[in-house]
Design a protein around this motif. Structure first.
Motif, mmCIF file in Angstrom:
data_model
loop_
_atom_site.group_PDB
_atom_site.id
_atom_site.type_symbol
_atom_site.label_atom_id
_atom_site.label_comp_id
_atom_site.label_asym_id
_atom_site.label_seq_id
_atom_site.Cartn_x
_atom_site.Cartn_y
_atom_site.Cartn_z
ATOM 1 N N THR A 192 0.940 -0.952 0.134
ATOM 2 C CA THR A 192 0.523 -0.377 -0.354
ATOM 3 C C THR A 192 1.135 0.971 -0.509
ATOM 4 O O THR A 192 2.103 0.966 0.579
ATOM 5 C CB THR A 192 -0.842 0.099 0.836
ATOM 6 N N MET A 193 0.136 2.522 -0.852
ATOM 7 C CA MET A 193 1.011 4.075 -0.258
ATOM 8 C C MET A 193 0.704 4.607 -0.512
ATOM 9 O O MET A 193 -0.669 5.213 -0.735
ATOM 10 C CB MET A 193 1.779 3.586 -2.433
ATOM 11 N N ARG A 194 0.756 5.946 0.253
ATOM 12 C CA ARG A 194 0.147 7.039 0.052
ATOM 13 C C ARG A 194 0.372 8.246 -1.463
ATOM 14 O O ARG A 194 1.287 7.757 -1.466
ATOM 15 C CB ARG A 194 0.517 7.140 1.813
ATOM 16 N N LEU A 215 -5.529 9.080 -7.468
ATOM 17 C CA LEU A 215 -5.768 7.603 -7.151
ATOM 18 C C LEU A 215 -6.592 7.371 -7.173
ATOM 19 O O LEU A 215 -8.355 6.176 -6.721
ATOM 20 C CB LEU A 215 -4.497 7.718 -5.394
ATOM 21 N N LYS A 216 -7.852 8.363 -5.947
ATOM 22 C CA LYS A 216 -9.479 8.143 -5.733
ATOM 23 C C LYS A 216 -9.789 7.748 -6.894
ATOM 24 O O LYS A 216 -10.703 6.890 -7.807
ATOM 25 C CB LYS A 216 -10.152 9.104 -5.772
ATOM 26 N N TRP A 271 -9.205 -0.062 -10.794
ATOM 27 C CA TRP A 271 -7.504 0.059 -10.870
ATOM 28 C C TRP A 271 -6.527 -0.187 -9.642
ATOM 29 O O TRP A 271 -5.870 -1.176 -9.633
ATOM 30 C CB TRP A 271 -6.345 1.016 -11.588
ATOM 31 N N LEU A 272 -7.386 0.483 -8.612
ATOM 32 C CA LEU A 272 -6.766 0.242 -8.040
ATOM 33 C C LEU A 272 -7.598 0.336 -6.172
ATOM 34 O O LEU A 272 -8.595 -0.051 -6.693
ATOM 35 C CB LEU A 272 -5.922 1.922 -6.990
ATOM 36 N N THR A 273 -7.345 0.059 -5.231
ATOM 37 C CA THR A 273 -7.919 -0.265 -4.086
ATOM 38 C C THR A 273 -7.216 0.853 -2.479
ATOM 39 O O THR A 273 -6.094 1.147 -3.248
ATOM 40 C CB THR A 273 -8.182 -1.625 -4.082
ATOM 41 N N GLN A 274 -8.390 0.999 -2.343
ATOM 42 C CA GLN A 274 -8.659 1.976 -0.741
ATOM 43 C C GLN A 274 -8.702 1.092 0.333
ATOM 44 O O GLN A 274 -9.749 0.956 0.517
ATOM 45 C CB GLN A 274 -8.582 3.302 -0.503
ATOM 46 N N HIS A 275 -7.312 0.994 1.016
ATOM 47 C CA HIS A 275 -7.761 0.063 2.012
ATOM 48 C C HIS A 275 -8.091 0.941 3.692
ATOM 49 O O HIS A 275 -9.165 0.220 4.663
ATOM 50 C CB HIS A 275 -6.912 -0.941 2.794
ATOM 51 N N GLU A 276 -7.885 1.912 3.693
ATOM 52 C CA GLU A 276 -8.264 3.127 4.197
ATOM 53 C C GLU A 276 -8.311 4.642 3.864
ATOM 54 O O GLU A 276 -7.407 4.260 2.491
ATOM 55 C CB GLU A 276 -7.831 2.991 5.817
#
Length: 163
Positions: free
Chosen positions: A101-103, A127-128, A135-140
């Protein structure tokens, strides 16, 4: 050298310095306008898919809701994301190759963006949007990773493991 020649050379040097100052000011204005243009292009790329999604009526599959199909496996539930290009594709590759995971700040740095708030916020918006596109997932909040089934290396921006 006569007094008149010295005075002429001093005037030319002063004029040269004045033109240099004007040129530097114009360069700063061009840089600011280029940044504004990039921000507007980013905003358009973010808003256009949102407007397109809102203009299409959502239809629920039989026995389910638009958000939760009745009997779809995770692989079937997520349609293949639309192809991405340019910086979006670079972000997908960075996220896929990181394996973690990355910020937004980390992704912005990996893209070579300057470490300024505006560029980090632009990356966060990207990213959002890539999360909304699958394409991406936001975990928190603020923590993103590559979505399941995406490897980030296929040509044309489509990057499914199944391909």
């Amino acid at each position: 050298m006569t007094l008149g020649e010295a005075s002429l050379l001093e005037q030319l040097a002063a004029d040269e310095e004045s033109v240099r100052g004007q040129l530097e000011s114009l360069r700063e204005q061009v840089a600011a306008l280029e940044e504004q243009l990039r921000d507007l292009a980013t905003a358009r790329r973010i808003v256009a898919p949102m407007l397109a999604r809102h203009s299409q009526p959502e239809q629920a599959p039989s026995g389910g809701t638009p958000d939760a199909p009745a009997h779809a496996s995770p692989a079937e539930a997520a349609p293949a994301p639309k192809p991405v290009t340019g910086l979006d594709q670079q972000v997908v590759v960075i996220m896929a190759s990181s394996g973690r995971t990355m910020r937004a700040k980390e992704v912005a740095q990996a893209l070579g963006e300057p470490d300024v708030r505006g560029r980090v916020e632009t990356t966060r918006a990207r990213l959002k949007r890539l999360t909304a596109l699958g394409w991406l997932t936001q975990h928190e909040p603020g923590l993103f990773s590559i979505a399941a089934g995406i490897n980030g290396h296929a040509l044309g921006g489509v990057a499914n493991d199944k391909a």
